[in-house]
Design a protein around this motif. Structure first.
Motif, PDB file in Angstrom:
ATOM      1  N   CYS A  77      -0.682  -6.562  -3.673  1.00 51.92           N
ATOM      2  CA  CYS A  77       0.439  -5.784  -3.157  1.00 51.92           C
ATOM      3  C   CYS A  77       1.694  -6.640  -2.980  1.00 51.92           C
ATOM      4  O   CYS A  77       2.813  -6.151  -3.019  1.00 51.92           O
ATOM      5  N   GLY A  78       1.502  -7.954  -2.761  1.00 52.19           N
ATOM      6  CA  GLY A  78       2.644  -8.844  -2.566  1.00 52.19           C
ATOM      7  C   GLY A  78       3.192  -8.843  -1.150  1.00 52.19           C
ATOM      8  O   GLY A  78       4.062  -9.646  -0.823  1.00 52.19           O
ATOM      9  N   ASN A  79       2.697  -7.945  -0.287  1.00 51.67           N
ATOM     10  CA  ASN A  79       3.279  -7.773   1.051  1.00 51.67           C
ATOM     11  C   ASN A  79       2.362  -8.079   2.220  1.00 51.67           C
ATOM     12  O   ASN A  79       2.829  -8.288   3.329  1.00 51.67           O
ATOM     13  N   CYS A  80       1.058  -8.072   2.005  1.00 54.24           N
ATOM     14  CA  CYS A  80       0.139  -8.262   3.131  1.00 54.24           C
ATOM     15  C   CYS A  80       0.130  -9.738   3.532  1.00 54.24           C
ATOM     16  O   CYS A  80       0.726 -10.583   2.855  1.00 54.24           O
ATOM     17  N   THR A  81      -0.553 -10.060   4.617  1.00 51.25           N
ATOM     18  CA  THR A  81      -0.569 -11.440   5.113  1.00 51.25           C
ATOM     19  C   THR A  81      -1.118 -12.391   4.044  1.00 51.25           C
ATOM     20  O   THR A  81      -0.552 -13.459   3.808  1.00 51.25           O
ATOM     21  N   CYS A  91      -5.825 -10.307  -1.464  1.00 50.38           N
ATOM     22  CA  CYS A  91      -4.974  -9.192  -1.017  1.00 50.38           C
ATOM     23  C   CYS A  91      -5.794  -8.184  -0.200  1.00 50.38           C
ATOM     24  O   CYS A  91      -6.864  -7.763  -0.603  1.00 50.38           O
ATOM     25  N   GLU A  92      -5.259  -7.851   0.965  1.00 48.48           N
ATOM     26  CA  GLU A  92      -6.011  -6.993   1.892  1.00 48.48           C
ATOM     27  C   GLU A  92      -5.538  -5.555   1.846  1.00 48.48           C
ATOM     28  O   GLU A  92      -6.030  -4.706   2.587  1.00 48.48           O
ATOM     29  N   SER A  93      -4.552  -5.277   1.012  1.00 44.82           N
ATOM     30  CA  SER A  93      -3.952  -3.956   1.048  1.00 44.82           C
ATOM     31  C   SER A  93      -4.865  -2.902   0.430  1.00 44.82           C
ATOM     32  O   SER A  93      -5.527  -3.142  -0.573  1.00 44.82           O
TER      33      SER A  93
END
Ligand SMILES: [Zn+2]
Ligand SMILES: [Zn+2]
Length: 319
Positions: A77-81, A91-93
């Motif tokens: 996602c590029g945005n999660c922690t 990626c955890e999204s």
């Protein structure tokens, strides 16, 4: 396992549909069917190591119809922690995208996977060699985790396809010494051919402890063995995933007084997929001796049965 008709996939914005030319069997397929997997549960279309030709390209996709491509499986996602930490592999999204289902004639590759982990296949690289992008990228991730250097002595515990890929990549990297612990004559002779000192488990041979150890089996016994064979001050990488809910007991005294570093490794980041692409494109790692046979979808269950019996390495399915 059964073969059935599913809806024909179509390519949305940024996506591609790939006609699969080579899909490899993998130990993970067998694990999912036999003991479950923390990240994948049936029913699902399996097959995740593949290459093929683009037959449909959505608007904005960076590939055209007719392109031959080699595919990684994930898109972050590029945005999660985890992504912001530089660990796109974790990626955890919930919007993390997966290209899965290559044991089919057509597979849809989602937008983020296309953007991060899909490459043009060099014309002179075979489809089956190109299909090794995914497992080799995992090995490249493990290399980064262990921080391997030329002067290192690496011990590979397990001589299945993944252990052998580790040996091939380590030999390419020019490591000073590679040893391997495994069993099965064809496996051990390939390990030897690729530059490893070989120790045969079935003859109760035991390698000397090494400062860098990678476990490539995925059982508690192999994890414990890999830890036991790590020399003081050394690092052990637990590369083979165990069944969900598994616990492993390690000698706390050795951990503490001998300052052993224990590492995990999961999947790969785009830079490691790119590393695997370079290994394959430049032929420094030639995985084709790991292909033990080929067939179509109807042969899949016999391939899995042969893998269960320890026969051969990987099989190519051409749907
Ligand atoms: Zn795999
Ligand atoms: Zn993410």
């Amino acid at each position: 396992m059964e073969i059935r008709e599913v809806e024909r996939p179509t390519a949305g914005e940024g996506e591609i549909v790939v006609e699969v030319r080579a899909a490899l069997t993998c130990g993970t397929d067998r694990k999912i069917l036999e003991r479950g997997h923390p990240k994948f549960s049936p029913p699902l279309v399996m097959g995740h190591e593949f290459s093929g030709d683009v037959v449909e390209a959505g608007e904005g996709a960076p590939f055209r119809v007719g392109d031959a491509v080699m595919c990684g499986t994930s898109g972050s996602c590029g945005n999660c922690t985890a992504c912001r930490d530089g660990a796109r592999n974790r990626c955890e999204s919930p919007t993390r995208e997966i290209a899965w289902g290559a044991f089919a004639r057509l597979v849809r590759v989602p937008r983020r996977v296309v953007a991060e982990n899909v490459y043009l296949k060099p014309a002179d690289l075979s489809y089956e060699a190109a299909a090794f992008l995914d497992p080799l990228a995992c090995v490249a991730r493990g290399f980064a985790r262990l921080g391997l250097r030329k002067s290192d002595h690496l011990l590979v515990v397990g001589t299945g396809p993944i252990g052998l890929l580790w040996i091939a990549a380590a030999a390419h990297a020019g490591l000073e010494r590679i040893s391997a612990l495994g069993k099965g004559e064809s496996r051990l002779s390939l390990a030897r051919q690729w530059g490893a000192e070989v120790y045969d488990l079935s003859r109760h041979e035991r390698p000397p402890a090494a400062p860098r150890v990678v476990e490539c089996v995925g059982t508690p016994a192999a994890w414990a063995e890999a830890f036991a064979l790590t020399s003081p001050g050394g690092s052990v990488l637990f590369f083979g995933g165990c069944a969900p809910g598994t616990s492993v007991a390690l000698d706390a005294g050795r951990f503490h007084y001998e300052e052993i570093t224990a590492l995990g490794s999961f999947h790969y980041r785009p830079e490691e997929a790119d590393c695997a692409r370079r290994w394959l494109a430049s032929r420094v790692v030639d995985p084709t001796p790991l292909v033990s046979g080929e067939g179509n979808l109807d042969d899949l269950s016999s391939f899995l049965a042969r893998m269960r019996a320890g026969e051969g390495f990987k099989y190519v399915v051409r749907p």
